[in-house]
Design an enzyme around this catalytic site. Structure first.
Site, PDB file in Angstrom:
ATOM      1  CE  LYS A   1       0.180   7.690  -1.004  1.00  0.00           C
ATOM      2  NZ  LYS A   1      -0.565   6.954  -0.083  1.00  0.00           N
TER       3      LYS A   1
ATOM      4  CG  MET B   1      -2.256  -1.254   1.203  1.00  0.00           C
ATOM      5  SD  MET B   1      -3.336  -0.479  -0.347  1.00  0.00           S
ATOM      6  CE  MET B   1      -4.278  -1.546   0.111  1.00  0.00           C
ATOM      7  CB  SER B   2       0.601   5.087   1.534  1.00  0.00           C
ATOM      8  OG  SER B   2      -1.093   4.782   1.139  1.00  0.00           O
ATOM      9  CB  VAL B   3       5.514   1.210   2.683  1.00  0.00           C
ATOM     10  CG1 VAL B   3       6.505   1.422   2.278  1.00  0.00           C
ATOM     11  CG2 VAL B   3       4.058   0.878   4.169  1.00  0.00           C
TER      12      VAL B   3
END
Length: 412
Positions: free
Chosen positions: A111, A107-109
């Site tokens: 980013k 997921m947003s890791v």
């Protein structure tokens, strides 16, 4: 109908147009699609292991000195947990049915990985952080990104009319997902992520934190413009190829082939830990430098606490901040972390030279209760390593003291 969003990197050298469901079997597209079918048609793994070979949970947690740790991992829906201390794995857990070399969506890791690629290009001078976004992507003129700088985007310090409510069908984040191929498309949805980004508006203010997944995809668009590579290729070139990773990572792509930079990466727990180790090694990977020590130092030192306006984060980390696509706790240990919904964490503990990875499948995207449990778990493991290091230092000192008289006797 959305306006054209300019030239984008093709899927393969010399491609004319994008392969589609109607054309992928035909030449010349098939020279590429037959080896990259997962970008066109959903694919399933054909495992090299029989089901019963990976059914039992693997764990080696005894050395961490927390007797209830396995239970705490289970109650927070953990699929994989890994502790990398001084570049050595000293603790590892995998739920039944999930193996150490299985890929997991982070997921947003994702980013935080994108932030490192931007950092590499800033270090090389190819991106100027004080430059405006539209200097690189003029197609965003008239959107919320017409005016803010690259640094504003990196720090998520831009006001956008964008709801990050993952369970609201009317939210911008769900439209974003549909444009990227993560949800069933609706009539009138933008045709791809590029087109979606051009639709975003805001009130024109900057400098206050607002978490927004679209920012990371804007950074990926800038990366493509600067390098001429697809984002997936740039992520390989500037980060993944320098980690000495055990496995290839994957990233989901939209109908235009644009990688979902804000949340689409999947990898193993062990390889994700290598990203954290890179941070502890001042930006140097086993196979080459990724970012400068200064870039890493700016993250570890934390962002602008005055700009932080996320009460859910400051409820756990009162001195917290956000910078360069990383969350900074501001606590006494200097912990910095990448965070993804449904319980993904890449936790860095500089005080003990330790990286922790926790990959989970919470039943809901966000949970204050589970965040509290998970943060406390990571802090407790970090503090247990303080005791381990102190014990190792005492043992080394005792051995040195015992060796000293013997040395004197030999000298006599």
């Amino acid at each position: 109908m959305t306006a054209p969003t300019g030239h984008h990197p093709s899927r393969y050298p010399g491609a004319t147009g994008q392969p589609t469901l109607d054309t992928w079997q035909e030449g010349p597209h098939n020279r590429w699609t037959f080896a990259h079918l997962g970008e066109i048609v959903p694919t399933a793994a054909v495992s090299r292991r029989l089901p019963d070979a990976s059914a039992a949970a693997a764990d080696s947690l005894d050395g961490l000195g927390l007797p209830s740790l396995k239970h705490r991992l289970e109650e927070t829906y953990t699929d994989a947990f890994l502790v990398l201390h001084r570049n050595q794995v000293i603790g590892e857990y995998y739920r039944p049915g999930f193996a150490p070399d299985d890929l997991h969506l982070v997921m947003s890791v994702s980013k935080s990985m994108c932030g490192l690629v931007v950092g590499a290009l800033i270090d090389s001078g190819e991106i100027v952080p004080s430059a405006r976004v539209v200097d690189y992507v003029p197609e965003l003129a008239g959107s919320a990104y017409d005016g803010p700088t690259i640094q504003h985007v990196l720090d998520m310090a831009i006001h956008l009319n964008y709801s990050e409510d993952y369970v609201d069908p009317a939210s911008e984040v769900q439209t974003h997902d549909r444009s990227a191929g993560w949800r069933t498309r609706r009539p009138g949805d933008p045709q791809d992520t590029y087109a979606f980004l051009t639709t975003l508006t805001g009130n024109g203010t900057v400098s206050e934190f607002q978490y927004c997944s679209a920012n990371t995809d804007v950074l990926a668009w800038i990366i493509e413009r600067v390098t001429g590579l697809r984002y997936s290729e740039a992520l390989s070139t500037y980060l993944w190829s320098k980690l000495d990773a055990d496995r290839d990572a994957t990233i989901t792509v939209d109908p235009a082939g644009f990688g979902f930079a804000n949340g689409g990466v999947s990898c193993t727990a062990r390889d994700l830990a290598r990203v954290g180790q890179l941070m502890l090694d001042d930006g140097e990977g086993p196979l080459g430098r990724v970012v400068s020590p200064e870039w890493v130092g700016n993250i570890l030192n934390g962002g602008d606490r005055e700009a932080m306006a996320d009460s859910s984060f400051t409820a756990i980390h009162p001195r917290g901040s956000y910078t360069r696509q990383w969350w900074c706790t501001g606590n006494e240990r200097g912990n910095v972390t990448g965070i993804g919904i449904y319980g993904q964490y890449l936790w860095i503990d500089p005080a003990t030279d330790t990286v922790m990875v926790k990959l989970s499948t919470w039943p809901e995207p966000e949970s204050e209760h589970l965040h509290q449990l998970q943060n406390q778990l990571l802090l407790d493991v970090s503090r247990s390593l303080d005791s381990r290091i102190a014990a190792e230092a005492a043992a080394a000192q005792e051995a040195a003291d015992q060796a000293a008289p013997e040395s004197k006797d030999n000298a006599a």
